[in-house]
Design a protein around this motif. Structure first.
Motif, PDB file in Angstrom:
ATOM      1  N   PRO A  42       1.325  -1.038  -6.131  1.00 63.74           N
ATOM      2  CA  PRO A  42       1.164  -0.965  -4.674  1.00 63.74           C
ATOM      3  C   PRO A  42       2.489  -0.777  -3.936  1.00 63.74           C
ATOM      4  O   PRO A  42       2.537  -0.116  -2.902  1.00 63.74           O
ATOM      5  CB  PRO A  42       0.499  -2.290  -4.301  1.00 63.74           C
ATOM      6  N   ASP A  43       3.583  -1.344  -4.458  1.00 61.60           N
ATOM      7  CA  ASP A  43       4.877  -1.156  -3.802  1.00 61.60           C
ATOM      8  C   ASP A  43       5.354   0.288  -3.939  1.00 61.60           C
ATOM      9  O   ASP A  43       5.918   0.854  -3.005  1.00 61.60           O
ATOM     10  CB  ASP A  43       5.919  -2.123  -4.375  1.00 61.60           C
ATOM     11  N   LEU A  44       5.132   0.890  -5.091  1.00 58.94           N
ATOM     12  CA  LEU A  44       5.474   2.296  -5.270  1.00 58.94           C
ATOM     13  C   LEU A  44       4.653   3.156  -4.308  1.00 58.94           C
ATOM     14  O   LEU A  44       5.172   4.110  -3.723  1.00 58.94           O
ATOM     15  CB  LEU A  44       5.223   2.718  -6.720  1.00 58.94           C
ATOM     16  N   ASP A  45       3.403   2.801  -4.092  1.00 55.89           N
ATOM     17  CA  ASP A  45       2.566   3.528  -3.149  1.00 55.89           C
ATOM     18  C   ASP A  45       3.117   3.405  -1.727  1.00 55.89           C
ATOM     19  O   ASP A  45       3.137   4.381  -0.978  1.00 55.89           O
ATOM     20  CB  ASP A  45       1.120   3.032  -3.220  1.00 55.89           C
ATOM     21  N   ARG A  46       3.593   2.226  -1.374  1.00 60.30           N
ATOM     22  CA  ARG A  46       4.214   2.036  -0.047  1.00 60.30           C
ATOM     23  C   ARG A  46       5.439   2.924   0.108  1.00 60.30           C
ATOM     24  O   ARG A  46       5.681   3.478   1.175  1.00 60.30           O
ATOM     25  CB  ARG A  46       4.610   0.574   0.161  1.00 60.30           C
ATOM     26  N   PHE A  47       6.238   3.059  -0.963  1.00 57.60           N
ATOM     27  CA  PHE A  47       7.397   3.949  -0.929  1.00 57.60           C
ATOM     28  C   PHE A  47       6.947   5.365  -0.567  1.00 57.60           C
ATOM     29  O   PHE A  47       7.530   6.001   0.315  1.00 57.60           O
ATOM     30  CB  PHE A  47       8.117   3.942  -2.277  1.00 57.60           C
ATOM     31  N   PHE A  48       5.915   5.857  -1.244  1.00 63.50           N
ATOM     32  CA  PHE A  48       5.444   7.209  -0.960  1.00 63.50           C
ATOM     33  C   PHE A  48       4.904   7.329   0.457  1.00 63.50           C
ATOM     34  O   PHE A  48       5.145   8.335   1.128  1.00 63.50           O
ATOM     35  CB  PHE A  48       4.415   7.662  -2.000  1.00 63.50           C
ATOM     36  N   LEU A  49       4.198   6.325   0.935  1.00 63.21           N
ATOM     37  CA  LEU A  49       3.684   6.367   2.307  1.00 63.21           C
ATOM     38  C   LEU A  49       4.807   6.316   3.332  1.00 63.21           C
ATOM     39  O   LEU A  49       4.657   6.826   4.450  1.00 63.21           O
ATOM     40  CB  LEU A  49       2.688   5.224   2.532  1.00 63.21           C
TER      41      LEU A  49
END
Length: 127
Positions: free
Chosen positions: A31-38
């Motif tokens: 989920p943190d990697l997803d936040r980076f992309f967002l």
């Protein structure tokens, strides 16, 4: 080893629809990697092409880490050195260009600087 892939579109409107998702199997990798992309479009990475390039640079790195038994936030400088040997010093038919290496490092450095800013890591392996 896991199957780590890029999903180039997500169910969202506008630019967020083109923010890639990184999956492990059928689930979100992290989920943190997803936040980076967002967060990328908010920090100036708005082109679909650029977002896609970031995703594929990160996925190749994640697959390398996965083969080493590590995850994205557990990477060390030793992992970066091993990755460099594999990507830049391997057999000529498997070696990537200096330009491709530099682009990948820029993507990964941005990821880990973001991770430092958000308290996910204390030292960025690519610095």
């Amino acid at each position: 080893m896991s199957i780590i892939t890029v999903c180039e579109r997500r169910e969202a409107r506008g630019l967020d629809a083109h923010v890639p998702l990184i999956l492990r199997g059928d689930a979100l990798y992290d989920p943190d990697l997803d936040r980076f992309f967002l967060d990328l479009p908010l920090s100036g990475v708005r082109s679909r092409h650029s977002l896609r390039a970031y995703a594929y640079d990160v996925v190749v790195w994640l697959r390398f880490l996965d083969a080493c038994g590590k995850t994205v936030w557990a990477a060390t400088r030793d992992d970066v050195d091993a990755y460099h040997r594999e990507r830049r010093r391997d057999e000529a038919d498997h070696r990537i260009t200096a330009a491709s290496w530099n682009r990948a490092v820029a993507s990964l450095d941005r990821l880990y600087r973001w991770g430092e800013q958000h308290g996910l890591i204390t030292d960025a392996p690519f610095s």
